[in-house]
Design a protein around this motif. Sequence first.
Motif, PDB file in Angstrom:
ATOM      1  N   PHE A   1       2.772  37.446   4.448  1.00  0.00           N
ATOM      2  CA  PHE A   1       1.871  36.306   4.373  1.00  0.00           C
ATOM      3  C   PHE A   1       2.425  35.184   5.239  1.00  0.00           C
ATOM      4  N   PRO A   2       1.621  34.142   5.444  1.00  0.00           N
ATOM      5  CA  PRO A   2       2.215  32.948   6.042  1.00  0.00           C
ATOM      6  C   PRO A   2       3.361  32.475   5.145  1.00  0.00           C
ATOM      7  N   SER A   3       4.135  31.512   5.578  1.00  0.00           N
ATOM      8  CA  SER A   3       5.308  31.116   4.794  1.00  0.00           C
ATOM      9  C   SER A   3       4.954  30.881   3.329  1.00  0.00           C
ATOM     10  N   ASN A   4       3.870  30.201   3.062  1.00  0.00           N
ATOM     11  CA  ASN A   4       3.345  30.039   1.711  1.00  0.00           C
ATOM     12  C   ASN A   4       1.846  30.266   1.787  1.00  0.00           C
ATOM     13  N   LEU A   5       1.249  30.613   0.680  1.00  0.00           N
ATOM     14  CA  LEU A   5      -0.170  30.961   0.651  1.00  0.00           C
ATOM     15  C   LEU A   5      -0.930  29.893  -0.113  1.00  0.00           C
TER      16      LEU A   5
ATOM     17  N   LEU B   1      -3.199  42.108  -0.875  1.00  0.00           N
ATOM     18  CA  LEU B   1      -4.176  41.041  -1.048  1.00  0.00           C
ATOM     19  C   LEU B   1      -5.239  41.185   0.023  1.00  0.00           C
ATOM     20  N   SER B   2      -6.505  41.292  -0.392  1.00  0.00           N
ATOM     21  CA  SER B   2      -7.600  41.403   0.572  1.00  0.00           C
ATOM     22  C   SER B   2      -8.013  40.010   1.038  1.00  0.00           C
ATOM     23  N   ALA B   3      -8.769  39.961   2.107  1.00  0.00           N
ATOM     24  CA  ALA B   3      -9.244  38.688   2.642  1.00  0.00           C
ATOM     25  C   ALA B   3     -10.186  37.993   1.658  1.00  0.00           C
ATOM     26  N   GLY B   4     -10.784  38.761   0.759  1.00  0.00           N
ATOM     27  CA  GLY B   4     -11.680  38.184  -0.240  1.00  0.00           C
ATOM     28  C   GLY B   4     -10.958  37.621  -1.448  1.00  0.00           C
ATOM     29  N   GLY B   5      -9.632  37.744  -1.486  1.00  0.00           N
ATOM     30  CA  GLY B   5      -8.854  37.170  -2.572  1.00  0.00           C
ATOM     31  C   GLY B   5      -8.545  38.127  -3.701  1.00  0.00           C
ATOM     32  N   ARG B   6      -8.858  39.384  -3.557  1.00  0.00           N
ATOM     33  CA  ARG B   6      -8.566  40.372  -4.599  1.00  0.00           C
ATOM     34  C   ARG B   6      -7.215  41.030  -4.314  1.00  0.00           C
ATOM     35  N   MET B   7      -6.508  41.386  -5.394  1.00  0.00           N
ATOM     36  CA  MET B   7      -5.201  42.013  -5.229  1.00  0.00           C
ATOM     37  C   MET B   7      -5.181  43.347  -5.961  1.00  0.00           C
TER      38      MET B   7
END
Length: 155
Positions: free
Chosen positions: A107-111, A144-150
């Motif tokens: 992920f980026p440094s933080n999400l 983690l999907s782009a839609g926010g589901r894990m």
Amino acid sequence: MKTLNACGVTLLEMLIVLGVLSVALLLVAAQHRPDDLLLRQTAREVQLLFVHARLEAIKRGVPVLVAFEPERIESCVPLQNQSTCQDQSLLREVKIPEKRLTYTHNFPSNLLWNPEGFPKQTGTGFAAGTLELNNQNRTLKLILSAGGRMRQEQP
């Protein structure tokens, strides 16, 4: 009187052998179980942290930050564009047992979750990625999907 030569195994002998084998298998399985249990439990806690952060962002209507620290992963409501979680704004925290588990992520440094419940949009689209939890024997992937589901996956 006629004597019979016993060629078979009695039921009692069979039960004793099966009992000894089951105890031996239980002892072997118990040696590997604590680390696997810790791995699965930590993966569930991290997955719940992501779900909780997403739902809090939607409920409160404000962005929620998921910060990745070496020994823990935490979620908070960021104050004045901060990039780390402070104690007063902390929503949830998962401690990673340093000596027994490690984790990596792309992920980026933080999400940051936006108030609509999606990971913050980056230059290439919504943030999506994986977080891998590792112990000596196994790896679990949280995707983690782009839609926010894990979801959880075992490679």
